[in-house]
Every structure is written in C-alpha cells, then in structure tokens.
Scaffold this active site. Structure first.
Site, mmCIF file in Angstrom:
data_model
loop_
_atom_site.group_PDB
_atom_site.id
_atom_site.type_symbol
_atom_site.label_atom_id
_atom_site.label_comp_id
_atom_site.label_asym_id
_atom_site.label_seq_id
_atom_site.Cartn_x
_atom_site.Cartn_y
_atom_site.Cartn_z
ATOM 1 N N ASP A 65 0.859 -1.192 0.000
ATOM 2 C CA ASP A 65 0.000 0.000 0.000
ATOM 3 C C ASP A 65 0.898 1.245 0.000
ATOM 4 O OD1 ASP A 65 -1.669 2.108 0.507
ATOM 5 O OD2 ASP A 65 -2.550 1.265 2.320
ATOM 6 N N GLU A 88 29.624 7.585 4.078
ATOM 7 C CA GLU A 88 29.510 6.169 4.406
ATOM 8 C C GLU A 88 29.817 5.346 3.177
ATOM 9 O OE1 GLU A 88 27.388 2.256 4.477
ATOM 10 O OE2 GLU A 88 27.280 3.895 3.056
ATOM 11 N N CYS A 136 26.199 7.580 9.204
ATOM 12 C CA CYS A 136 25.580 8.889 8.888
ATOM 13 C C CYS A 136 26.093 10.014 9.782
ATOM 14 C CB CYS A 136 24.061 8.788 9.015
ATOM 15 S SG CYS A 136 23.351 7.444 8.058
ATOM 16 N N THR A 173 13.842 3.397 1.627
ATOM 17 C CA THR A 173 14.575 4.444 2.362
ATOM 18 C C THR A 173 15.946 4.683 1.739
ATOM 19 O OG1 THR A 173 15.555 2.944 4.015
ATOM 20 C CG2 THR A 173 13.381 3.847 4.512
ATOM 21 N N HIS A 203 18.634 14.019 12.017
ATOM 22 C CA HIS A 203 19.025 13.101 10.950
ATOM 23 C C HIS A 203 17.758 12.392 10.461
ATOM 24 C CE1 HIS A 203 20.760 9.955 8.666
ATOM 25 N NE2 HIS A 203 20.487 9.010 9.545
ATOM 26 N N LYS A 237 9.259 10.709 14.993
ATOM 27 C CA LYS A 237 9.306 9.830 16.178
ATOM 28 C C LYS A 237 10.324 10.352 17.187
ATOM 29 C CE LYS A 237 8.595 5.435 13.697
ATOM 30 N NZ LYS A 237 7.650 4.525 14.299
ATOM 31 N N ASN A 293 17.103 9.023 1.834
ATOM 32 C CA ASN A 293 18.208 9.103 2.802
ATOM 33 C C ASN A 293 19.481 9.520 2.074
ATOM 34 O OD1 ASN A 293 19.772 8.944 5.061
ATOM 35 N ND2 ASN A 293 19.405 6.763 5.457
ATOM 36 N N SER A 307 24.548 5.060 12.692
ATOM 37 C CA SER A 307 24.434 3.700 13.237
ATOM 38 C C SER A 307 25.808 3.152 13.571
ATOM 39 C CB SER A 307 23.766 2.786 12.216
ATOM 40 O OG SER A 307 22.425 3.148 12.053
HETATM 41 N N1 COA Z 1 -0.519 3.398 5.606
HETATM 42 C C1 COA Z 1 0.130 4.187 6.508
HETATM 43 N N2 COA Z 1 1.118 3.722 7.311
HETATM 44 C C2 COA Z 1 1.464 2.435 7.194
HETATM 45 C C3 COA Z 1 0.839 1.565 6.288
HETATM 46 C C4 COA Z 1 -0.194 2.103 5.476
HETATM 47 N N3 COA Z 1 -0.836 1.342 4.576
HETATM 48 N N4 COA Z 1 1.397 0.347 6.403
HETATM 49 C C5 COA Z 1 2.351 0.437 7.367
HETATM 50 N N5 COA Z 1 2.383 1.706 7.846
HETATM 51 C C6 COA Z 1 3.292 2.266 8.843
HETATM 52 C C7 COA Z 1 3.595 1.339 9.989
HETATM 53 O O1 COA Z 1 2.565 1.368 10.963
HETATM 54 C C8 COA Z 1 4.899 1.941 10.480
HETATM 55 O O2 COA Z 1 4.643 3.095 11.239
HETATM 56 P P1 COA Z 1 5.068 3.165 12.806
HETATM 57 O O3 COA Z 1 6.539 2.884 12.838
HETATM 58 O O4 COA Z 1 4.729 4.557 13.173
HETATM 59 O O5 COA Z 1 4.267 2.108 13.468
HETATM 60 C C9 COA Z 1 5.569 2.393 9.199
HETATM 61 O O6 COA Z 1 4.544 2.446 8.218
HETATM 62 C C10 COA Z 1 6.661 1.476 8.713
HETATM 63 O O7 COA Z 1 6.142 0.173 8.707
HETATM 64 P P2 COA Z 1 7.028 -1.050 9.218
HETATM 65 O O8 COA Z 1 6.219 -2.286 9.164
HETATM 66 O O9 COA Z 1 7.700 -0.701 10.522
HETATM 67 O O10 COA Z 1 8.116 -1.053 8.053
HETATM 68 P P3 COA Z 1 9.278 -2.069 7.748
HETATM 69 O O11 COA Z 1 9.551 -2.928 8.928
HETATM 70 O O12 COA Z 1 8.979 -2.742 6.459
HETATM 71 O O13 COA Z 1 10.500 -1.101 7.489
HETATM 72 C C11 COA Z 1 12.291 0.160 8.463
HETATM 73 C C12 COA Z 1 10.791 0.063 8.248
HETATM 74 C C13 COA Z 1 12.647 1.538 8.975
HETATM 75 C C14 COA Z 1 12.724 -0.898 9.478
HETATM 76 C C15 COA Z 1 13.015 -0.095 7.098
HETATM 77 O O14 COA Z 1 12.611 0.853 6.159
HETATM 78 C C16 COA Z 1 14.520 -0.067 7.204
HETATM 79 O O15 COA Z 1 15.151 -1.034 7.589
HETATM 80 N N6 COA Z 1 15.170 1.082 6.796
HETATM 81 C C17 COA Z 1 16.608 1.218 6.798
HETATM 82 C C18 COA Z 1 17.189 1.506 8.178
HETATM 83 C C19 COA Z 1 16.797 2.821 8.717
HETATM 84 O O16 COA Z 1 16.471 3.741 7.995
HETATM 85 N N7 COA Z 1 16.855 2.955 10.064
HETATM 86 C C20 COA Z 1 16.511 4.185 10.734
HETATM 87 C C21 COA Z 1 17.405 4.508 11.884
HETATM 88 S S1 COA Z 1 19.044 4.866 11.373
#
Ligand code: COA
Length: 384
Positions: free
Chosen positions: A30, A80, A112, A153, A234, A243, A273, A305
């Site tokens: 979605d 990086e 980063c 991302t 960041h 958040k 990113n 990280s």
């Molecule tokens: N409509 C709106 N929001 C939606 C949705 C929809 N249809 N489906 C899911 N979401 C929301 C989830 O609720 C979640 O929000 P929340 O965290 O506020 O609960 C968000 O979208 C992300 O969903 P999630 O299931 O957590 O995603 P994921 O596990 O597939 O991936 C990361 C998210 C960040 C773990 C992933 O993108 C990643 O590994 N990124 C690289 C690392 C990174 O950027 N880390 C950040 C710190 S350095």
C-alpha cells in the site's frame, strides 16, 4: 567575541528520481506505507556516471562560486559510501574543484554521523586559526537490497558547507552532547555494495542515542529545552525524525507536537536518505522555508548507526535572509529526471569491477562525472 560556524551551504543530488508510489505498487505494498508510514514520496538515484565524488564536488562548486576559496585550508569529506579503501574522496573532489595544493584533503567515516564529526573538527580548526576556512563535504548514496524493507529508504545527496569565523548563516555553539555505543544496527562489510541493517534495532538505537546525547548535553550546561526554537534531526526517513522529536518532547517536557520542526522534513521527503548529508539537507529545508529565523536557536541531532549520536545547537545569524539562496535547493530537486521502476532495478544491479577497464555512459547533466575505471583507478572528468 569571534563566533564560529557555517558560513554558507549548498546541496546537490543525483540525476534520477524514483517515485515511491510507483515502487510501492510494483512491490505490492500500500503506497500509504511509504508516503505516510515512512514519510517518503520519492528517492534520488544516481546515473552510472555519478557517485559521492561527483555529487559532493557539485555541491561544493555551487558553494564556492558564492564564497571563493581564498581562505580555504582544509577539505573534509564525510561519507559512508566511500569509493576507495585508501585514497580519500576528498582528493578526487580537490582536483575537480581545482583547489590549490595548500588545501589539505581527508575523508571521515562513521555511518551517517561522519558529517557532524567533520563539522566539529572544522570548528576546532577555525578556533585555532580564525583566518582559515574549512570546506566540509557530506555526500552519500544510500543503497539497500532490492525488495528489502530498507529499499524505500534509499536516496542520494550531498551538502557542502563552508565553516568559518564570523559565519553568515549559523553560529555553532560550543556545548554538545555525545552518545557513542557499539550497536550492530547497520553496517556495510568491505566487499558489500548494500548495507546490512537490522531496521527495527536501528530505529530503537536512534531514539536511545538521542536520549543519551540530550542528557549529556544537559549535564554539560546546554540550553534549557524551552530556549531551543527549532529542531532538525538526521532523517533516514522523515517519520524517523518525527518519532525522535516526540520522544524528546516526552523526555524533556516540551510540547508534544511537531511545530518546532518547521518545514525541515520537506527536502528529505523528496531526496530519500542521504546518510551524512541528511541532517544538513534538513537544515537547508528549514532555512529555505522561513526568512524570519534570525536569532533563533536550532537544535540539531546527528545519528550514525554503529553508533554515534550528537546533539548540538546553532544560532541563525542576523542578515542571513539577504544572502541565503532560498530557491536553489528546490530547483536542484525539481531538475531530476524520473526513472521507472524497471529502469531503476537495472541501474541498481550495475556494479563496475575495480579490476576491469570500463567507460560509463554519459548520462548526468551535472558539471562532473565518473568516467569509468582505467588501470584499476577511478577516472573523473569535468564537463564545465
Ligand atoms: N498506511 C500508513 N502507514 C502504514 C501503512 C499504510 N498502509 N502500512 C504500514 N504503515 C506504517 C507502519 O505502521 C509503520 O509506522 P510506525 O513505525 O509509526 O508504526 C511504518 O509504516 C513502517 O512500517 P514497518 O512495518 O515498521 O516497516 P518495515 O519494517 O517494512 O521497514 C524500516 C521500516 C525503517 C525498518 C526499514 O525501512 C529499514 O530497515 N530502513 C533502513 C534503516 C533505517 O532507515 N533505520 C533508521 C534509523 S538509522
């Protein structure tokens, strides 16, 4: 009293842009997850003849056209996604920018966070010799595996900053809070082109790092939270910054909304990113969106990280609104060329072996290009 900080900054990005609604549809996800859940609408993606050196040099070129190079004695290049294990990206950029030989060139690394390490080093250099200026380049290509949760991302971008005494843009204040902890949330082995990431752990580690860095900042006599007018974080994805801000609000008792973030998410939402450049792209977005920030204190949180986090502050300088180039970054983002999902997947798979001579196709419209490999060395050329 001599103030020290960021005199001016400029952003560059990659030639291409991938629409995240299209990527979500292709991945059977979605689009709301990427657009709202992650807070990302598109991501920059490099052409075959672009990399961190070409983007970083392009950002620096824009900056140095405005500031000149007469007082520059250092080029600190933070990344990086380094292109060589030994030779710094700074030296390649040094030649492309035609800097004099008396400008030192070196690369900084810590995921980063490295851009902030370079900025802090630059502040120290200028404190020792206030006549000297330091060119800091932050430049990264964020790459995760196709079909991985990190894929939406990704992104690419560079921010160049000139650090000087009596800066025109942002005085960086001396107190800073730091949090260094060994965490396996994200890393990239020497032989890997995409990062290894424990996404959930990285989100938690980022928040923990912010709390630790804030507590260190407060313990060292930092400003009370109600004297910090704006916050920039960041942004591996923009929802991460939201958040973080709400967590800091709970931790410190400041209002539990995002008003103090202003429009600081708007460029990263489009850029994706950009690792070391991400915090400073956020700063550019905030400054671009509001011409009334003079005298306001901005809190900045940098996270890399692995992990190192740092919270520090800067004060926007009087008169910045007369010299700051408000539309420049928006124009850079608008100039990108759209890439279909299938074309993006093909480009994602391209990896030039370092031991085979190869030329890259001329795609970028930028002033510098990565021309290919010859005798195991990377070749860069200027098109201007
Ligand atoms: N409509 C709106 N929001 C939606 C949705 C929809 N249809 N489906 C899911 N979401 C929301 C989830 O609720 C979640 O929000 P929340 O965290 O506020 O609960 C968000 O979208 C992300 O969903 P999630 O299931 O957590 O995603 P994921 O596990 O597939 O991936 C990361 C998210 C960040 C773990 C992933 O993108 C990643 O590994 N990124 C690289 C690392 C990174 O950027 N880390 C950040 C710190 S350095």
């Amino acid at each position: 009293m001599t103030t020290i900080g960021i005199h001016d900054l400029a952003l560059a990005t990659a030639h291409h842009v991938v629409d995240l609604s299209e990527l979500a549809t292709d991945r059977g996800v979605d689009p709301g997850k990427y657009l709202t859940g992650l807070g990302q609408t598109s991501m920059s993606f490099p052409a075959p003849d672009e990399d961190i050196v070409t983007m970083g040099a392009t950002a620096a070129r824009t900056l140095l056209h405005r500031t000149g190079t007469d007082q520059v004695r250092w080029l600190l290049f933070a990344t990086e996604s380094g292109v060589d294990q030994s030779k710094s990206a700074a030296v390649y950029a040094h030649r492309l920018l035609d800097l004099p030989s008396h400008v030192r060139a070196v690369e900084f690394k810590q995921a980063c966070y490295a851009g902030t390490a370079a900025l802090q080093a630059a502040l120290g250099i200028v404190a020792r010799n206030p006549h000297d200026q330091v060119l800091v380049i932050t430049s990264d290509v964020a790459r995760y595996a196709l079909n991985s949760s990190g894929e939406p991302t990704q992104g690419a971008g560079a921010v160049a900053m000139l650090v000087s005494a009596n800066p025109g843009l942002l005085e960086i204040e001396p107190i800073s809070g730091v949090a260094t902890r060994d965490v396996d949330d994200f890393w990239r082995p020497n032989d890997a082109s995409t990062a290894v990431v424990d996404g959930r752990l990285s989100v938690a580690a980022y928040i923990d790092s912010l709390m630790l860095a804030w507590d260190d900042y407060a313990a060292r006599g930092g400003k009370p939270v109600d004297q910090i007018d704006r916050f920039v974080y960041h942004q591996p994805f923009t929802r991460m910054a939201v958040k973080a801000h709400l967590a800091l609000a709970r931790h410190t008792g400041m209002p539990g909304d995002t008003a103090a973030m202003g429009a600081g998410l708007e460029y990263n939402r489009l850029l994706g990113n950009s690792y070391t450049a991400s915090l400073y792209a956020g700063l550019a977005a905030l400054l671009d969106s509001d011409i009334t920030l003079a005298g306001q204190r901005i809190g900045l949180f940098s996270y890399g990280s692995g992990s190192v986090g740092e919270f520090f502050t800067g004060v926007v300088q009087p008169g910045y609104d007369r010299t700051w180039h408000h539309q420049a970054t928006a124009d850079v983002l608008a100039a990108r060329s759209p890439l279909s999902v299938s074309a993006y997947e093909k480009l994602h798979a391209v990896a030039l072996p370092s031991d085979t001579d190869a030329d890259t196709p001329h795609v970028t419209a930028g002033p510098y290009r990565f021309a290919g490999i010859e005798n195991q060395a990377r070749r860069y050329e200027s098109t201007v």
